[in-house]
Design a protein around this motif. Structure first.
Motif, PDB file in Angstrom:
ATOM      1  N   SER A   1       0.830  -1.208   0.000  1.00 27.17           N
ATOM      2  CA  SER A   1       0.000   0.000   0.000  1.00 27.17           C
ATOM      3  C   SER A   1       0.860   1.251   0.000  1.00 27.17           C
ATOM      4  O   SER A   1       0.560   2.225  -0.700  1.00 27.17           O
ATOM      5  CB  SER A   1      -0.942   0.007   1.207  1.00 27.17           C
ATOM      6  OG  SER A   1      -0.215  -0.041   2.427  1.00 27.17           O
ATOM      7  N   ALA A   2       1.960   1.231   0.771  1.00 25.67           N
ATOM      8  CA  ALA A   2       2.862   2.387   0.791  1.00 25.67           C
ATOM      9  C   ALA A   2       3.562   2.558  -0.555  1.00 25.67           C
ATOM     10  O   ALA A   2       3.710   3.681  -1.054  1.00 25.67           O
ATOM     11  CB  ALA A   2       3.895   2.224   1.905  1.00 25.67           C
ATOM     12  N   ALA A   3       3.990   1.441  -1.163  1.00 27.38           N
ATOM     13  CA  ALA A   3       4.649   1.522  -2.466  1.00 27.38           C
ATOM     14  C   ALA A   3       3.696   2.054  -3.525  1.00 27.38           C
ATOM     15  O   ALA A   3       4.071   2.895  -4.361  1.00 27.38           O
ATOM     16  CB  ALA A   3       5.174   0.148  -2.874  1.00 27.38           C
ATOM     17  N   GLY A   4       2.446   1.580  -3.519  1.00 29.99           N
ATOM     18  CA  GLY A   4       1.467   2.071  -4.482  1.00 29.99           C
ATOM     19  C   GLY A   4       1.175   3.545  -4.310  1.00 29.99           C
ATOM     20  O   GLY A   4       1.055   4.287  -5.296  1.00 29.99           O
ATOM     21  N   THR A   5       1.067   3.994  -3.064  1.00 26.34           N
ATOM     22  CA  THR A   5       0.845   5.416  -2.805  1.00 26.34           C
ATOM     23  C   THR A   5       2.001   6.245  -3.344  1.00 26.34           C
ATOM     24  O   THR A   5       1.804   7.324  -3.924  1.00 26.34           O
ATOM     25  CB  THR A   5       0.667   5.656  -1.298  1.00 26.34           C
ATOM     26  OG1 THR A   5      -0.450   4.889  -0.829  1.00 26.34           O
ATOM     27  CG2 THR A   5       0.437   7.124  -1.007  1.00 26.34           C
ATOM     28  N   SER A   6       3.232   5.759  -3.157  1.00 26.49           N
ATOM     29  CA  SER A   6       4.411   6.474  -3.660  1.00 26.49           C
ATOM     30  C   SER A   6       4.425   6.528  -5.179  1.00 26.49           C
ATOM     31  O   SER A   6       4.773   7.557  -5.775  1.00 26.49           O
ATOM     32  CB  SER A   6       5.687   5.807  -3.142  1.00 26.49           C
ATOM     33  OG  SER A   6       5.742   5.822  -1.741  1.00 26.49           O
ATOM     34  N   VAL A   7       4.056   5.428  -5.835  1.00 23.21           N
ATOM     35  CA  VAL A   7       4.016   5.398  -7.302  1.00 23.21           C
ATOM     36  C   VAL A   7       3.014   6.410  -7.829  1.00 23.21           C
ATOM     37  O   VAL A   7       3.292   7.167  -8.780  1.00 23.21           O
ATOM     38  CB  VAL A   7       3.675   3.974  -7.797  1.00 23.21           C
ATOM     39  CG1 VAL A   7       3.346   3.980  -9.289  1.00 23.21           C
ATOM     40  CG2 VAL A   7       4.820   3.019  -7.519  1.00 23.21           C
ATOM     41  N   LEU A   8       1.838   6.470  -7.228  1.00 18.56           N
ATOM     42  CA  LEU A   8       0.810   7.414  -7.674  1.00 18.56           C
ATOM     43  C   LEU A   8       1.230   8.856  -7.402  1.00 18.56           C
ATOM     44  O   LEU A   8       0.997   9.743  -8.226  1.00 18.56           O
ATOM     45  CB  LEU A   8      -0.520   7.109  -6.978  1.00 18.56           C
ATOM     46  CG  LEU A   8      -1.180   5.776  -7.356  1.00 18.56           C
ATOM     47  CD1 LEU A   8      -2.428   5.545  -6.516  1.00 18.56           C
ATOM     48  CD2 LEU A   8      -1.539   5.763  -8.844  1.00 18.56           C
ATOM     49  N   ALA A   9       1.851   9.077  -6.242  1.00 23.39           N
ATOM     50  CA  ALA A   9       2.280  10.433  -5.904  1.00 23.39           C
ATOM     51  C   ALA A   9       3.364  10.921  -6.856  1.00 23.39           C
ATOM     52  O   ALA A   9       3.388  12.098  -7.245  1.00 23.39           O
ATOM     53  CB  ALA A   9       2.784  10.480  -4.463  1.00 23.39           C
ATOM     54  N   ALA A  10       4.273  10.028  -7.269  1.00 20.50           N
ATOM     55  CA  ALA A  10       5.350  10.420  -8.182  1.00 20.50           C
ATOM     56  C   ALA A  10       4.817  10.773  -9.559  1.00 20.50           C
ATOM     57  O   ALA A  10       5.374  11.642 -10.252  1.00 20.50           O
ATOM     58  CB  ALA A  10       6.373   9.291  -8.291  1.00 20.50           C
ATOM     59  N   ALA A  11       3.728  10.124  -9.982  1.00 19.99           N
ATOM     60  CA  ALA A  11       3.172  10.388 -11.318  1.00 19.99           C
ATOM     61  C   ALA A  11       2.193  11.552 -11.328  1.00 19.99           C
ATOM     62  O   ALA A  11       1.899  12.099 -12.400  1.00 19.99           O
ATOM     63  CB  ALA A  11       2.468   9.129 -11.833  1.00 19.99           C
ATOM     64  N   ASP A  12       1.687  11.935 -10.180  1.00 25.33           N
ATOM     65  CA  ASP A  12       0.672  12.994 -10.103  1.00 25.33           C
ATOM     66  C   ASP A  12       1.356  14.352 -10.001  1.00 25.33           C
ATOM     67  O   ASP A  12       2.130  14.589  -9.060  1.00 25.33           O
ATOM     68  CB  ASP A  12      -0.219  12.749  -8.888  1.00 25.33           C
ATOM     69  CG  ASP A  12      -1.438  13.665  -8.876  1.00 25.33           C
ATOM     70  OD1 ASP A  12      -1.526  14.553  -9.746  1.00 25.33           O
ATOM     71  OD2 ASP A  12      -2.288  13.492  -7.976  1.00 25.33           O
ATOM     72  N   PRO A  13       1.099  15.276 -10.916  1.00 22.25           N
ATOM     73  CA  PRO A  13       1.715  16.607 -10.827  1.00 22.25           C
ATOM     74  C   PRO A  13       1.110  17.463  -9.728  1.00 22.25           C
ATOM     75  O   PRO A  13       1.593  18.562  -9.462  1.00 22.25           O
ATOM     76  CB  PRO A  13       1.431  17.212 -12.211  1.00 22.25           C
ATOM     77  CG  PRO A  13       0.182  16.533 -12.662  1.00 22.25           C
ATOM     78  CD  PRO A  13       0.250  15.137 -12.117  1.00 22.25           C
ATOM     79  N   SER A  14       0.049  16.977  -9.098  1.00 21.11           N
ATOM     80  CA  SER A  14      -0.630  17.748  -8.066  1.00 21.11           C
ATOM     81  C   SER A  14      -0.137  17.358  -6.682  1.00 21.11           C
ATOM     82  O   SER A  14       0.085  16.181  -6.392  1.00 21.11           O
ATOM     83  CB  SER A  14      -2.148  17.531  -8.142  1.00 21.11           C
ATOM     84  OG  SER A  14      -2.795  18.092  -7.024  1.00 21.11           O
ATOM     85  N   ALA A  15       0.029  18.363  -5.809  1.00 19.95           N
ATOM     86  CA  ALA A  15       0.400  18.096  -4.419  1.00 19.95           C
ATOM     87  C   ALA A  15      -0.804  17.722  -3.589  1.00 19.95           C
ATOM     88  O   ALA A  15      -0.670  17.209  -2.481  1.00 19.95           O
ATOM     89  CB  ALA A  15       1.076  19.326  -3.814  1.00 19.95           C
ATOM     90  N   GLY A  16      -1.988  17.977  -4.117  1.00 18.17           N
ATOM     91  CA  GLY A  16      -3.216  17.718  -3.380  1.00 18.17           C
ATOM     92  C   GLY A  16      -4.257  18.759  -3.734  1.00 18.17           C
ATOM     93  O   GLY A  16      -4.045  19.627  -4.591  1.00 18.17           O
ATOM     94  N   ALA A  17      -5.397  18.674  -3.074  1.00 19.97           N
ATOM     95  CA  ALA A  17      -6.519  19.549  -3.410  1.00 19.97           C
ATOM     96  C   ALA A  17      -6.954  20.374  -2.212  1.00 19.97           C
ATOM     97  O   ALA A  17      -6.801  19.972  -1.055  1.00 19.97           O
ATOM     98  CB  ALA A  17      -7.698  18.721  -3.915  1.00 19.97           C
TER      99      ALA A  17
END
Length: 735
Positions: free
Chosen positions: A60-76
């Motif tokens: 789950s932590a690895a998947g979160t990191s993969v998505l965060a690295a590909a997402d240009p957004s810091a959050g909403a």
């Protein structure tokens, strides 16, 4: 100038006490610098903390990191506009103007509202009376830029409408702000209350103020240490109040023990300098040994891979070291300044007081008392067997928090935008991922639906999986296992709240036994080196498990089942925060061993003086019961003060540790320990011959051979009046 002692107490701790007393101005100046620097620099530690409970090395932590690295957004950052119909012209105009202003602000990646082409009904509530404005921030956006966006959304004025600003970035900041506020609140509440209690314990302000001063200085040192750790490792926001409450409680307890022994030595007629030296040699040994046992208990957290556990271990061990250092250096220096104002006891406490009489009653019915205590503790811990672990997310915030209100509103009125219980990150083309979602995911048992595949980056997509009922319940966790077994020939990472809970449970199952083994072995070795027995360390471990079970049972009843939730001011989430039981175990185990050391040190000292087992237990509890009870009361006040805050995680830790300390200092130390020691008799001190030889050579003896006070120059207080001889002393004399 302090006159030289004609008969110095041997030992390094006595030498340290002499040096700190002799150079007290330098010692005080050093701790003053630590406090100032800690407040000025260490106070910024909250700025460098992170939120989230990812399990280190987990899927789950690895998947979160993969998505965060590909997402240009810091959050909403999201605003809910609630009230008049969405299509009211005044509402449309105000939202449209705000969206245009927001798009021009630096750090903004995109702005979405209910009136843009293609928005459809996604950003509109089903009843048509609420809409969302969603602002995505760039990955490089700063805190000030995010605050500017939140401020502009907060300035949105719509007739008859309520505007609430939230989103994940707002929730993260609110968690940091609320944690910092709760920490300050806990310190401001507990310090005055502990001062009042210590005035009652010591009968004077001078003696009572020293532990408070020592605690304040220790907090400054703890903040400085945690700031240093935050520069080299990720520190979760929840670590700070947990480490602070531990440091505050231990500092007060250790200083209380030192000041109490100082008063005893002054009451025996020791001059001020000699009393400080003798205090460092005796109470200082107990403090050092107690700190070592607490540090061993916390070191078990290093076995886990989750960053939150390792951060708590590092911060916890550092604050223990600082608390011990303050007790062994700052307190002797403060005694040099204010010792002449501290009143010695007018007369010694009788050896036949409340605690001795209680022990005698227990000893007459040792087996029934032990059985009743074990039954009560076991029954109190039973609710924990049904405990549910949860990744509570925004629910750690109070219900009055805007960030949590937005999360709750989205879940209730915009369910199509609420986070799915399970998110699968998939490597592959969009078409391959759609095929995987339709042919594999949607057909798994327990899956009720799959949201549209969302592209995140090149050959990276997400599949959001819907399950019925509790989004982190047993069925959702089973679906996580199924998804990890059926990957459709693609590279996938199963993430989300349910997956986080599954990974925490796996880590506890895989690493927990090693952590328990490390703590158990370390504790057994330390207690053996102190007592020379293999029986008492084993008994101490078993009794600590019972007392911990009681604490965890109370934690389950209060925070999972909602007992006293109205009184305590929180909304139950149906479970316990995933990492809280592990932290409660480590901290409560260390604190329980703290009081075990206090009591066994006295009993062992009396046994070394020639008392029998029954008399040593009676006298040991009589002479240490008052200080243990006072220390426990102060610790409960500290924990309760932090539990009075608003953050759910801090409440859980505060309540659990307050219960653990209260139960341990009363039911366990006053009833169960005397009962079991009376039942085992001389067998309490048994050890195999090889271990007895080992203890003879390497044992850590708490009893220090103090030189006669007749060789020390006389000082102010006269020797205190001797207490009336009680049955315990008479019995020992008859032997």
């Amino acid at each position: 100038m302090t006159p030289p002692l004609t008969s110095a107490v041997p030992g390094r701790l006595a030498a340290l006490g002499r040096a700190c007393h002799r150079h007290r101005r330098w010692v005080l100046a050093f701790w003053a610098v630590v406090l100032v620097v800690g407040v000025l620099i260490g106070g910024r530690v909250f700025e460098g903390t992170s939120t989230g409970n990812a399990t280190g090395g987990s899927e789950s932590a690895a998947g979160t990191s993969v998505l965060a690295a590909a997402d240009p957004s810091a959050g909403a950052i999201t605003a809910v506009v609630d009230g008049p119909p969405v299509d009211t012209p005044a509402v449309r105009d105000a939202v449209t103007v705000a969206a245009q202003d927001l798009a021009r602000l630096p750090g903004v990646l995109s702005v979405s509202d209910a009136y843009q082409p293609g928005a459809g009904t996604t950003l509109r509530a089903a009843d048509g009376s609420a809409s969302l404005i969603n602002v995505q921030m760039t990955d490089a956006s700063t805190t000030k830029q995010q605050e500017a966006v939140a401020q502009r959304l907060g300035e949105l004025r719509v007739p008859d409408a309520k505007v609430t600003v939230g989103g994940d970035l707002v929730v993260q900041q609110e968690v940091k702000d609320q944690t910092q506020s709760d920490t300050k609140f806990g310190e401001l509440v507990t310090l005055p209350l502990t001062l009042i209690v210590m005035v009652l314990v010591f009968g004077g302000l001078a003696a009572a103020s020293l532990p408070v001063i020592g605690a304040v200085a220790s907090v400054g040192g703890a903040l400085l240490a945690m700031f240093g750790f935050s520069q080299i490792m990720d520190i979760d926001t929840s670590v700070l109040p947990i480490a602070t409450v531990l440091g505050l409680g231990l500092s007060i307890d250790y200083a209380l023990l030192m000041v109490n022994r100082f008063r005893e030595e002054r009451g025996h007629g020791a001059p001020l300098a000699a009393a400080v030296e003798r205090t460092a040699a005796t109470a200082g040994r107990t403090v050092a040994f107690s700190g070592l046992t607490v540090a061993v208990a916390l070191s078990g957290l290093f076995v886990f891979t989750s960053p939150v556990f390792r951060a708590v271990a590092a911060a916890g061990v550092s604050v223990v070291v600082i608390a011990v250092a303050a007790a062994l250096t700052l307190v002797p220096a403060l005694l040099g300044f204010a010792g002449h104002r501290i009143k010695p006891p007018k007369k010694s406490e009788p050896d036949d007081g409340f605690f001795a009489r209680t022990v005698r009653r227990v000893q007459r019915r040792a087996v029934p008392v032990a059985l009743v205590c074990v039954a009560l503790l076991g029954a109190a811990g039973a609710p924990f067997l049904g405990a549910q672990m949860r990744d509570t997310g925004a629910a750690v915030l109070p219900v009055s928090s805007p960030g949590r209100q937005v999360v709750d509103t989205v879940a209730q009125r915009f369910p199509q935008l609420a986070p799915a219980p399970i998110t699968v990150a998939v490597r592959g083309s969009e078409q391959a991922v759609r095929t995987y979602a339709d042919t594999v995911v949607a057909k798994l048992p327990g899956v009720t639906g799959v949201r549209a595949v969302q592209p995140v980056g090149p050959d990276l997509n997400t599949v959001e999986v819907l399950v019925p009922g509790d989004p982190q319940g047993g069925q959702a966790r089973q679906v996580v296992h199924e998804l990890r077994e059926h990957r459709g020939g693609l590279t996938t990472w199963v993430t989300g709240g349910a997956a986080t809970v599954v990974d925490f449970q796996h880590e506890l199952g895989a690493r927990g036994p090693w952590a328990l083994g490390l703590v158990a072995v370390g504790t057994l070795v330390l207690l053996f080196l102190m007592t020379g027995s293999v029986v008492m360390p084993i008994k101490a471990l078993l009794m600590n498990v019972l007392s911990l079970g009681c604490s965890l049972g109370a934690l389950t009843l209060v925070f999972q089942h909602g007992w006293f939730s109205g009184l305590l001011g929180f909304a139950p989430t149906g479970g316990l925060e995933t990492f809280i039981p592990v932290l409660v175990f480590a901290f409560a185990f260390g604190l329980s061993m703290d009081y075990e050391v206090f009591l066994l040190a006295r009993i062992k000292e009396l046994r070394d003086q020639g008392y029998g087992c029954r008399e040593a237990v009676q006298l040991g509890l009589q002479r240490s019961g008052r200080i243990i009870t006072s220390a426990a009361l102060l610790m409960v006040i500290v924990f309760a003060g932090f539990a009075a805050g608003q953050m759910l995680m801090v409440k859980e830790m505060g309540i659990a540790l307050a219960v653990a300390v209260a139960v341990d200092a009363t039911l366990v130390r006053c009833l169960l320990v005397p009962a079991t020691m009376s039942f085992f008799g001389e067998f309490n001190w048994w050890a195999p011959a090889p271990l007895r030889r080992l203890y003879t050579r390497f044992g850590l003896r708490e009893h220090v051979a103090l030189p006669s006070l007749t060789d020390v120059p006389a000082d102010v207080p006269a020797p205190r009046e001797p207490a009336a001889t009680g049955p315990v002393v008479a019995a020992a004399t008859r032997r």
